[in-house]
Design a protein around this motif. Sequence first.
Motif, PDB file in Angstrom:
ATOM      1  N   THR A  41      -4.433  12.287  -3.377  1.00 46.41           N
ATOM      2  CA  THR A  41      -5.610  11.600  -3.900  1.00 46.41           C
ATOM      3  C   THR A  41      -6.264  12.467  -4.975  1.00 46.41           C
ATOM      4  N   ASP A  49     -10.730   9.056  -4.880  1.00 45.71           N
ATOM      5  CA  ASP A  49      -9.475   8.686  -5.533  1.00 45.71           C
ATOM      6  C   ASP A  49      -9.804   7.819  -6.746  1.00 45.71           C
ATOM      7  N   GLN A  66      -3.693   7.587  -9.619  1.00 42.12           N
ATOM      8  CA  GLN A  66      -2.471   6.981  -9.076  1.00 42.12           C
ATOM      9  C   GLN A  66      -1.495   6.585 -10.197  1.00 42.12           C
ATOM     10  N   LYS A  86       0.318   9.673 -11.026  1.00 40.35           N
ATOM     11  CA  LYS A  86       1.324   9.952 -10.000  1.00 40.35           C
ATOM     12  C   LYS A  86       2.579   9.104 -10.220  1.00 40.35           C
TER      13      LYS A  86
END
Length: 277
Positions: free
Chosen positions: A110, A255, A260, A263
């Motif tokens: 996160t 987060d 994300q 990622k």
Amino acid sequence: MHHPGITMRTTSLAVSLAGAALLAGCAVSTQQEVQMGQQEAQQISTQLPMLQDPQVDAYVNDLGNEIAKRTSRADLDWHFAVVNTDVVNAFALPGGFVYVNRGVLAHASTMDELAGVLGHEIEHVVLRHSVKQMQQQQGANVGLAIACTLTNVCNSQAAATAINIGGTAVFAKFSREDEVQADNGGFQNVMRAGISPAGMLSFFKKLLAEEQSQGSSGTTAAWFSDHPGTQDRIADIQRMLANVPPAELAKLQTDSRAFQSMKARLAQLPPAPPSKQ
Ligand SMILES: [Zn+2]
């Protein structure tokens, strides 16, 4: 074995002279500090495999700047870069140059976990810990030595040089007191940016669990040899967390969609080159 040492001694003469000049004076000005960082950053960019993915770099710079601009050193021109190695570590040079290994991005699940690592490194810069190191070591390639020690991916010439010049690589590690200070300051740094400091705790706990299951063969091994007292640091962070009112903690960000996306991008990239542990 003399030749490599002689060659490098010559190329680092300018750096050493700068270091000697700094030692002669009492205080290092911000301008000198930035110059020290720039010189080391230049060497690092030629000696270490940098990830240099525009999307990942942009994200890490955005997050890092969000945190850094709310510190007492908002005046610095902060730079964040990703070293392409799975080894979990991060380091900082004087003047606002912060490096995070790809292994940290891979292990962070996160945004607040990555923020915790950045907040800690930013605090080393805020407190001028590596300036202090460079003064103690007469300015000789300390940044490169830190980089080589913490990533294990320097080419052998650079690694040998870093170790030769300092006599030992031990100085490349901050003192335990410096680490405690960086944890305390890093905790405040992320909170000021509206980010939950709980990520510092979950990240440390995750590394500790991995270390306990994989031992010294894992990518977290370097972290534990470079950061002694991880158990104590976990206890410290738990204490600090307990002092944050739950209602305040609940308002902080843990987060983000941008994290994300970073990622997902990272997962698409070719694997990092193997490290030389
Ligand atoms: Zn540290």
